[in-house]
Each structure stands twice: as structure tokens, then as C-alpha cells.
Design a protein around this motif. Sequence first.
Motif, mmCIF file in Angstrom:
data_model
loop_
_atom_site.group_PDB
_atom_site.id
_atom_site.type_symbol
_atom_site.label_atom_id
_atom_site.label_comp_id
_atom_site.label_asym_id
_atom_site.label_seq_id
_atom_site.Cartn_x
_atom_site.Cartn_y
_atom_site.Cartn_z
ATOM 1 N N ILE A 65 0.874 -1.410 -0.026
ATOM 2 C CA ILE A 65 -0.243 0.115 -0.073
ATOM 3 C C ILE A 65 0.917 1.131 -0.009
ATOM 4 O O ILE A 65 0.643 2.276 -0.841
ATOM 5 C CB ILE A 65 -0.786 -0.136 1.302
ATOM 6 N N SER A 66 1.986 1.280 0.838
ATOM 7 C CA SER A 66 2.795 2.345 0.784
ATOM 8 C C SER A 66 3.550 2.601 -0.363
ATOM 9 O O SER A 66 3.628 3.792 -0.975
ATOM 10 C CB SER A 66 3.742 2.019 1.784
ATOM 11 N N VAL A 67 4.030 1.512 -1.423
ATOM 12 C CA VAL A 67 4.514 1.701 -2.451
ATOM 13 C C VAL A 67 3.715 2.050 -3.506
ATOM 14 O O VAL A 67 3.870 2.891 -4.232
ATOM 15 C CB VAL A 67 5.143 0.384 -3.066
ATOM 16 N N CYS A 68 2.427 1.712 -3.528
ATOM 17 C CA CYS A 68 1.399 2.102 -4.440
ATOM 18 C C CYS A 68 1.004 3.813 -4.076
ATOM 19 O O CYS A 68 0.889 4.448 -5.230
ATOM 20 C CB CYS A 68 -0.170 1.279 -4.116
ATOM 21 N N ASN A 69 0.970 3.961 -2.808
ATOM 22 C CA ASN A 69 0.679 5.523 -2.484
ATOM 23 C C ASN A 69 1.881 6.199 -2.963
ATOM 24 O O ASN A 69 1.444 7.426 -3.688
ATOM 25 C CB ASN A 69 0.526 5.635 -1.120
#
Length: 72
Positions: free
Chosen positions: A10-14
Motif C-alpha cells: 500500500i505504501s509503495v502504491c501510494n
Amino acid sequence: MRPTLRAKAISVCNDKIEKKGEGVGLSFYAFFANRNDDTELLMEAAEWWIKTHGLDHFEKAIKIRAMIESGQ
């Protein structure tokens, strides 16, 4: 998918969405450093991406984030 991998993904996507916009694509390799230091975690991500969901090599980051946030 274990909670730590979910949080990382999720952090990478954000981060990708923030830097490149909502149309940015990524592969599960984006969740890892260039050097693979955790084969088990990489295989877990690959299984979730390929075997469980049948995703293409590159998918939209917003799609992946939504899937992970929904618990898929």
C-alpha cells in the motif's frame, strides 16, 4: 498476504501514485529492493499477484491498492 507485506505494498502504491499520477502501473517487484533478500516474501507476493488473482505483469497502482485495502 501477511500484514507487513500488505502495508509495504500500500505504501509503495501510494508513493507511485503521488509521484506519477493515478495512471501509473507497477508489478509486484516494486514492493522489493533491487536485491532479493527475502525469497519467501517475494514468492508470497508473486503467488498473490499471479496465482491467486491472475493479474498481468503490470497493473494500475490504484487497482492493486484497492484490492489490498479490501482484503483480497
